[in-house]
Design a protein around this motif. Structure first.
Motif, short mmCIF file in Angstrom:
data_model
loop_
_atom_site.label_atom_id
_atom_site.label_comp_id
_atom_site.label_asym_id
_atom_site.label_seq_id
_atom_site.Cartn_x
_atom_site.Cartn_y
_atom_site.Cartn_z
N LEU A 18 3.42 9.63 7.82
CA LEU A 18 3.39 8.19 7.15
C LEU A 18 2.34 7.40 7.65
CD1 LEU A 18 6.80 6.46 8.06
CD2 LEU A 18 6.10 8.88 8.76
N VAL A 19 2.02 6.24 7.07
CA VAL A 19 1.32 5.24 7.31
C VAL A 19 1.77 3.83 7.44
CG1 VAL A 19 -1.08 3.99 7.23
CG2 VAL A 19 -1.06 6.27 6.88
N VAL A 20 2.12 3.20 8.40
CA VAL A 20 2.77 2.14 8.27
C VAL A 20 2.17 0.87 9.02
CG1 VAL A 20 5.09 3.12 8.78
CG2 VAL A 20 3.79 2.31 10.58
N ARG A 21 2.50 -0.28 8.64
CA ARG A 21 1.94 -1.64 9.16
C ARG A 21 2.05 -1.65 10.76
NH1 ARG A 21 3.49 -2.15 4.23
NH2 ARG A 21 1.97 -3.30 2.59
N ALA A 22 1.40 -2.00 11.45
CA ALA A 22 1.36 -2.26 12.85
C ALA A 22 2.25 -2.96 13.35
CB ALA A 22 -0.40 -2.45 13.42
N PHE A 43 -9.50 7.14 10.59
CA PHE A 43 -9.63 6.50 9.31
C PHE A 43 -8.89 5.19 9.35
CE2 PHE A 43 -11.52 10.50 8.20
CZ PHE A 43 -12.99 10.17 7.68
N VAL A 44 -7.75 5.18 9.83
CA VAL A 44 -6.73 4.03 9.66
C VAL A 44 -7.36 2.78 10.41
CG1 VAL A 44 -5.47 4.42 11.63
CG2 VAL A 44 -4.50 3.71 9.73
N PRO A 45 -7.04 1.70 9.41
CA PRO A 45 -7.73 0.51 9.98
C PRO A 45 -6.75 -0.10 11.14
CG PRO A 45 -7.09 0.30 7.46
CD PRO A 45 -6.85 1.56 8.04
N LYS A 78 -11.41 12.79 -0.54
CA LYS A 78 -12.23 11.36 -0.32
C LYS A 78 -11.64 10.45 -1.41
CE LYS A 78 -16.75 9.88 0.49
NZ LYS A 78 -18.08 10.04 0.82
N ILE A 79 -11.05 9.41 -0.70
CA ILE A 79 -10.38 8.16 -1.61
C ILE A 79 -10.83 6.99 -0.96
CG2 ILE A 79 -8.87 9.85 -2.76
CD1 ILE A 79 -7.10 9.10 -0.76
N SER A 80 -10.46 5.75 -1.54
CA SER A 80 -10.86 4.62 -1.05
C SER A 80 -9.51 3.80 -0.88
CB SER A 80 -11.76 3.77 -1.86
OG SER A 80 -11.54 3.71 -3.17
N VAL A 81 -8.44 4.38 -1.25
CA VAL A 81 -7.19 3.56 -1.03
C VAL A 81 -6.05 4.58 -0.66
CG1 VAL A 81 -7.50 1.82 -3.03
CG2 VAL A 81 -6.51 4.01 -3.64
N PRO A 82 -5.24 4.21 0.27
CA PRO A 82 -4.98 2.79 0.80
C PRO A 82 -5.94 2.44 1.75
CG PRO A 82 -3.55 4.26 1.79
CD PRO A 82 -4.22 4.89 0.98
N PHE A 83 -7.12 3.07 2.32
CA PHE A 83 -8.23 2.76 2.89
C PHE A 83 -9.16 3.86 2.70
CE2 PHE A 83 -4.94 4.41 5.61
CZ PHE A 83 -5.50 5.39 6.37
N ASP A 84 -10.44 3.62 3.30
CA ASP A 84 -11.33 4.84 3.10
C ASP A 84 -10.95 5.96 4.01
OD1 ASP A 84 -13.07 3.33 1.32
OD2 ASP A 84 -14.32 2.43 3.04
#
Length: 193
Positions: free
Chosen positions: A90-94, A64-66, A176-182
């Motif tokens: 964790l999710v980090v900026r690319a 799901f990660v953009p 099921k959430i929309s933040v920080p992304f779907d």
């Protein structure tokens, strides 16, 4: 008469406690050593639920990660001079992902931290780490608990007015959430791993 093994000198904290950079310099640290409030924190052996939940979140979040974000697991985040915890996921900026020798992310580059609660880390994961993550400005925090063999995810979002996390949902079967992304995760998939 037996002689106790000598206490390794590097375990003795320096005046003022350890600092974030010490995790890269101290010899023979056990894997997944964290720094919380200037003290080294060593992890206990991982329970099966803990390992499976990290695996599930890591694999599903990657779906799901953009493109401008990256999913990582069990990497430290330097929050302050004496704070370098290791979130489970964790999710980090690319653009901040760094090269192969990177050992820690900066708090400003982290979008989401996830802690899967273990018996030995319950207080740290429920209380201290969320305080530290919020103070460092990480916008999203999830806490995952094992409740009677089922995963329950507590989702929090940073409230910019208070600088603290506000709860935004408790998820028992499906996250099921929309933040920080779907994101759409069937939490029962842990049983199929």
């Amino acid at each position: 008469m037996t002689t106790a093994e000598r206490f390794p000198q590097w375990l003795r904290p320096p005046p003022g406690g350890f600092i974030a950079e010490d995790l890269d310099r101290l010899p023979d640290l056990p894997p997944h050593t964290q720094l919380i409030d200037g003290s080294l924190v060593f992890v206990s052996p991982q329970a099966k639920f803990h390992m499976l939940m990290i695996t599930l979140l890591d694999s599903v979040l990657r779906q799901f990660v953009p493109g401008d974000l990256r999913v990582r697991r069990e990497m430290t985040v330097t929050l302050a001079r004496e704070q370098r915890p290791e979130p489970d996921v964790l999710v980090v900026r690319a653009e901040a992902d760094g090269g192969p020798d990177l050992t820690s992310y900066r708090a400003a580059d982290v979008v989401l931290v996830v802690e899967v609660v273990s018996a030995e880390s319950r207080t740290r994961d429920r209380e201290r780490k969320p305080q530290l993550y919020a103070k460092a400005g990480i916008p999203h925090f999830w806490r995952v608990e094992n409740v009677d063999g089922r995963a329950v995810v507590y989702v929090f979002e940073l409230d910019p007015a208070t600088g603290a996390y506000a709860p935004s949902g408790i998820f028992h079967d499906r996250l099921k959430i929309s933040v920080p992304f779907d994101i759409d995760i069937d939490l029962s998939d842990i049983d199929r791993l």
